[in-house]
Scaffold this active site. Structure first.
Site, PDB file in Angstrom:
ATOM      1  N   LYS A   1       0.838  -1.210   0.000  1.00 38.14           N
ATOM      2  CA  LYS A   1       0.000   0.000   0.000  1.00 38.14           C
ATOM      3  C   LYS A   1       0.872   1.259   0.000  1.00 38.14           C
ATOM      4  O   LYS A   1       0.616   2.199  -0.744  1.00 38.14           O
ATOM      5  CB  LYS A   1      -0.890  -0.014   1.254  1.00 38.14           C
ATOM      6  CG  LYS A   1      -1.600   1.264   1.570  1.00 38.14           C
ATOM      7  CD  LYS A   1      -2.528   1.102   2.746  1.00 38.14           C
ATOM      8  CE  LYS A   1      -1.943   1.500   4.071  1.00 38.14           C
ATOM      9  NZ  LYS A   1      -1.706   2.948   4.283  1.00 38.14           N
ATOM     10  N   ASN A   2       1.913   1.247   0.823  1.00 37.71           N
ATOM     11  CA  ASN A   2       2.736   2.451   0.960  1.00 37.71           C
ATOM     12  C   ASN A   2       3.656   2.699  -0.234  1.00 37.71           C
ATOM     13  O   ASN A   2       4.320   3.731  -0.301  1.00 37.71           O
ATOM     14  CB  ASN A   2       3.551   2.389   2.254  1.00 37.71           C
ATOM     15  CG  ASN A   2       2.662   2.570   3.472  1.00 37.71           C
ATOM     16  OD1 ASN A   2       1.468   2.842   3.330  1.00 37.71           O
ATOM     17  ND2 ASN A   2       3.234   2.413   4.650  1.00 37.71           N
TER      18      ASN A   2
ATOM     19  N   CYS B   1      -5.555   7.768   9.457  1.00 33.49           N
ATOM     20  CA  CYS B   1      -5.664   7.140  10.779  1.00 33.49           C
ATOM     21  C   CYS B   1      -5.411   8.159  11.877  1.00 33.49           C
ATOM     22  O   CYS B   1      -4.500   8.979  11.781  1.00 33.49           O
ATOM     23  CB  CYS B   1      -4.648   6.006  10.920  1.00 33.49           C
ATOM     24  SG  CYS B   1      -5.240   4.418  10.328  1.00 33.49           S
TER      25      CYS B   1
ATOM     26  N   ARG C   1       0.264  14.277  13.286  1.00 36.70           N
ATOM     27  CA  ARG C   1       0.569  14.138  11.865  1.00 36.70           C
ATOM     28  C   ARG C   1       0.606  15.468  11.107  1.00 36.70           C
ATOM     29  O   ARG C   1      -0.167  15.699  10.174  1.00 36.70           O
ATOM     30  CB  ARG C   1      -0.398  13.155  11.189  1.00 36.70           C
ATOM     31  CG  ARG C   1      -0.511  11.854  11.938  1.00 36.70           C
ATOM     32  CD  ARG C   1      -1.172  10.776  11.141  1.00 36.70           C
ATOM     33  NE  ARG C   1      -0.236  10.055  10.295  1.00 36.70           N
ATOM     34  CZ  ARG C   1      -0.559   9.047   9.505  1.00 36.70           C
ATOM     35  NH1 ARG C   1      -1.795   8.639   9.433  1.00 36.70           N
ATOM     36  NH2 ARG C   1       0.354   8.449   8.776  1.00 36.70           N
TER      37      ARG C   1
ATOM     38  N   ASP D   1       4.388   0.691  11.985  1.00 34.08           N
ATOM     39  CA  ASP D   1       3.206   0.004  11.455  1.00 34.08           C
ATOM     40  C   ASP D   1       3.093  -1.450  11.936  1.00 34.08           C
ATOM     41  O   ASP D   1       2.097  -2.121  11.642  1.00 34.08           O
ATOM     42  CB  ASP D   1       3.205   0.041   9.917  1.00 34.08           C
ATOM     43  CG  ASP D   1       2.867   1.429   9.387  1.00 34.08           C
ATOM     44  OD1 ASP D   1       2.483   2.298  10.191  1.00 34.08           O
ATOM     45  OD2 ASP D   1       3.002   1.642   8.164  1.00 34.08           O
TER      46      ASP D   1
ATOM     47  N   ARG E   1      -8.606  -0.894   4.984  1.00 36.49           N
ATOM     48  CA  ARG E   1      -7.791   0.148   4.336  1.00 36.49           C
ATOM     49  C   ARG E   1      -6.412  -0.375   3.942  1.00 36.49           C
ATOM     50  O   ARG E   1      -5.781   0.187   3.031  1.00 36.49           O
ATOM     51  CB  ARG E   1      -7.630   1.362   5.257  1.00 36.49           C
ATOM     52  CG  ARG E   1      -8.929   2.134   5.445  1.00 36.49           C
ATOM     53  CD  ARG E   1      -8.707   3.422   6.191  1.00 36.49           C
ATOM     54  NE  ARG E   1      -7.493   4.070   5.738  1.00 36.49           N
ATOM     55  CZ  ARG E   1      -6.685   4.783   6.508  1.00 36.49           C
ATOM     56  NH1 ARG E   1      -6.966   4.946   7.772  1.00 36.49           N
ATOM     57  NH2 ARG E   1      -5.604   5.333   6.024  1.00 36.49           N
TER      58      ARG E   1
HETATM   59  C1  UD1 Z   1       4.310   6.731   6.185  1.00 31.95           C
HETATM   60  C2  UD1 Z   1       3.470   5.515   5.995  1.00 31.95           C
HETATM   61  C3  UD1 Z   1       2.880   5.054   7.317  1.00 31.95           C
HETATM   62  C4  UD1 Z   1       3.978   4.867   8.342  1.00 31.95           C
HETATM   63  C5  UD1 Z   1       4.879   6.099   8.416  1.00 31.95           C
HETATM   64  C6  UD1 Z   1       6.112   5.886   9.277  1.00 31.95           C
HETATM   65  C7  UD1 Z   1       2.679   5.805   3.730  1.00 31.95           C
HETATM   66  C8  UD1 Z   1       1.520   6.019   2.837  1.00 31.95           C
HETATM   67  N1  UD1 Z   1       2.410   5.804   5.042  1.00 31.95           N
HETATM   68  O1  UD1 Z   1       3.431   7.734   6.707  1.00 31.95           O
HETATM   69  O2  UD1 Z   1       2.185   3.829   7.107  1.00 31.95           O
HETATM   70  O3  UD1 Z   1       3.408   4.643   9.608  1.00 31.95           O
HETATM   71  O4  UD1 Z   1       5.357   6.454   7.106  1.00 31.95           O
HETATM   72  O5  UD1 Z   1       6.854   4.803   8.815  1.00 31.95           O
HETATM   73  O6  UD1 Z   1       3.790   5.593   3.290  1.00 31.95           O
HETATM   74  N2  UD1 Z   1       6.055  14.492  10.510  1.00 31.95           N
HETATM   75  C9  UD1 Z   1       6.089  15.850  10.815  1.00 31.95           C
HETATM   76  N3  UD1 Z   1       5.895  16.732   9.796  1.00 31.95           N
HETATM   77  C10 UD1 Z   1       5.685  16.305   8.502  1.00 31.95           C
HETATM   78  C11 UD1 Z   1       5.647  14.931   8.218  1.00 31.95           C
HETATM   79  C12 UD1 Z   1       5.827  14.038   9.247  1.00 31.95           C
HETATM   80  O7  UD1 Z   1       6.292  16.234  11.964  1.00 31.95           O
HETATM   81  O8  UD1 Z   1       5.533  17.171   7.631  1.00 31.95           O
HETATM   82  C13 UD1 Z   1       6.252  13.511  11.605  1.00 31.95           C
HETATM   83  C14 UD1 Z   1       5.010  12.644  11.836  1.00 31.95           C
HETATM   84  O9  UD1 Z   1       4.093  13.260  12.688  1.00 31.95           O
HETATM   85  C15 UD1 Z   1       5.637  11.416  12.459  1.00 31.95           C
HETATM   86  C16 UD1 Z   1       6.984  11.306  11.725  1.00 31.95           C
HETATM   87  O10 UD1 Z   1       7.252  12.592  11.199  1.00 31.95           O
HETATM   88  O11 UD1 Z   1       5.891  11.646  13.810  1.00 31.95           O
HETATM   89  C17 UD1 Z   1       7.007  10.279  10.622  1.00 31.95           C
HETATM   90  O12 UD1 Z   1       5.988  10.556   9.698  1.00 31.95           O
HETATM   91  P1  UD1 Z   1       6.141  10.214   8.148  1.00 31.95           P
HETATM   92  O13 UD1 Z   1       7.396   9.450   7.938  1.00 31.95           O
HETATM   93  O14 UD1 Z   1       5.913  11.448   7.375  1.00 31.95           O
HETATM   94  O15 UD1 Z   1       4.916   9.258   7.932  1.00 31.95           O
HETATM   95  P2  UD1 Z   1       3.896   9.260   6.722  1.00 31.95           P
HETATM   96  O16 UD1 Z   1       4.594   9.578   5.456  1.00 31.95           O
HETATM   97  O17 UD1 Z   1       2.678  10.028   7.095  1.00 31.95           O
END
Ligand code: UD1
Length: 420
Positions: free
Chosen positions: A22-23, A116, A121, A305, A397
């Site tokens: 999915k990711n 989720c 986030r 995850d 999902r």
């Molecule tokens: C992706 C995955 C999700 C997984 C996560 C961490 C997809 C579609 N989803 O989510 O399944 O749980 O990686 O491995 O690939 N953060 C900020 N600011 C930002 C972006 C992120 O502070 O602009 C923080 C988030 O709150 C979190 C951390 O960075 O604490 C990691 O988030 P991120 O790696 O961005 O996760 P996702 O891309 O949302």
């Protein structure tokens, strides 16, 4: 609303082929916006999040067809730049369209992403990276309004290796003249997969999976067929299911390196693991030893995850363990439901202490998010008696007919429509 009804206590045997991740699929679907010709993604599972992303692309004017696990996307008719809240609130990955829309069409207006409820986030890393590339971004009535007409290649250092931000910025910079460098990027296998997809379509990206990603601007991307990598989270969920239930299963499709952090913990807890190419075989008696300490970290650390599924596993392992969740603030929400099944868990901020009990007891529980929901299913497979897991839409999902995969391995689980 569907629910799963599980009769616990069955050992698992057999093999399961792991579907595409999915990711990986979601950012690649967004990257189709960059392509001049049709892209075809093969062996695509029927996850609800994929349907949600298809709806976002359609809303922009793209044509998509999904039939027999083959997803075709043509974005040549894109004629809108706006994605409303009703679509973005359904998945966090809606933010992925920002980078490609700015790269290809120079503008985008999207509502804040949902997904989720596992923490705050924020999207500041995405937005600050795009701004460093010269995008003009402002917020109007809850919408992110972006103008990419003055974007330029640049060197960007991420304050945290965010998976989504790394992917968004890779896509945003594909056409920028000169060289864009992303420092401190995320290194997840799905980032390498996105690089492979972009390069197959004609981009010039290298360094994914390392400390530095370098993007040399190209004029355009073509089209073609691609098969995303296998889903390491689905793979890990099934391995944990077998560790908890006992039995012997093989999962096919993921590489050992991608699964190493989980495989180490499974070995420590007493499971036998054998790996041949992309076939991982696990054998478990169902009597597990607790692993004293696990913390979630960016790849190659233990994946957030798989944290919930691992807590479910520790809840029936002999001894106590401490699990630390470093990525998402409220990702222990599911533990209240696990406690209803008899688990001995104490959560304090980002730490969770689990003292293993002999067995869990089946009852009615509610999934509150995707992976927490999967953890409740695993608990139900192991528990004495009958477990009902409600709100299965969360699980759908990210797991394609999860009950069918588990049934094929010998689990007693059926899907029922909730009358209420
Ligand atoms: C992706 C995955 C999700 C997984 C996560 C961490 C997809 C579609 N989803 O989510 O399944 O749980 O990686 O491995 O690939 N953060 C900020 N600011 C930002 C972006 C992120 O502070 O602009 C923080 C988030 O709150 C979190 C951390 O960075 O604490 C990691 O988030 P991120 O790696 O961005 O996760 P996702 O891309 O949302």
């Amino acid at each position: 609303m569907d629910k799963f009804v599980i009769s616990g206590g069955q050992k698992l045997f057999g093999e399961a082929k792991i579907c595409c991740a999915k990711n990986s699929i979601l950012p690649i679907m967004a990257a189709s916006i960059l392509c001049d010709q049709t892209i075809v993604l093969n062996e695509i599972p029927n996850f609800v999040d994929i349907k949600n992303m298809e709806n976002i692309l359609k809303c922009l004017g793209a044509d998509t067809t999904f039939c027999d696990n083959r997803l075709e996307i043509s974005t040549k008719n894109i004629n809108s730049f706006f994605v409303p809240k009703s679509l973005t609130e359904k998945l966090r990955s809606s933010i992925f369209v920002l980078g490609p829309m700015l790269a290809k069409h120079k503008k985008a207006k999207i509502a804040y992403p949902g997904g989720c409820k596992i923490g705050l986030r924020p999207i500041d890393i995405h937005l600050s990276g795009l701004k460093q590339l010269g995008a003009e971004i402002c917020e109007q009535d809850g919408l992110i309004v972006c103008d990419g007409s003055h974007m330029k290649s640049s060197k960007i250092k991420l304050r945290y290796p965010s998976v989504g931000a790394t992917e968004n910025l890779m896509m945003a910079s594909v056409f920028l003249e000169g060289t864009t460098v992303i420092l401190n990027p995320a290194k997840e296998p799905e980032i390498v997969d996105l690089q492979n997809f972009l390069n197959q379509m004609g981009a010039n990206v290298c360094g994914a999976g390392t400390e530095e990603i370098v993007i040399l601007g190209v004029k355009n991307l073509g089209g073609g067929e691609f098969k995303p990598i296998a889903d390491r989270i689905v793979c890990g969920t099934l391995l944990i299911a077998c560790s908890m239930c006992g039995g012997k299963i093989s999962v096919i499709g993921c590489r050992e390196k991608e699964m190493a952090s989980l495989l180490n913990e499974l070995r420590k807890s007493g499971c036998k693991i054998d790996v041949k190419n992309d076939r991982i075989t696990i054998e478990s008696t169902g009597s597990l030893k607790a692993v004293s300490f696990v913390e979630t970290l960016p790849y190659p650390g233990f994946p957030t995850d798989l944290q919930a599924q691992f807590v479910a596993m520790m809840s029936i392992s002999s001894g106590c363990s401490k699990i630390v969740e470093n990525l998402f603030e409220t990702r222990f929400g599911f533990t209240g439901q696990l406690q209803k099944m008899g688990a001995n868990i104490c959560v304090n901020g980002k730490e969770c202490c689990v003292c293993g009990v002999e067995n869990l007891v089946g009852t009615k529980v509610f999934a509150g998010d995707l992976r927490g929901g999967a953890a409740l299913v695993l608990a139900g497979l192991r528990a004495k008696g009958e477990t009902t897991v409600c709100n299965v839409f969360h699980i759908d999902r990210g797991y394609d007919a999860f009950e069918k995969t588990l049934s094929s391995l010998g689990a007693k689980i059926i899907r029922k429509r909730d009358e209420k």
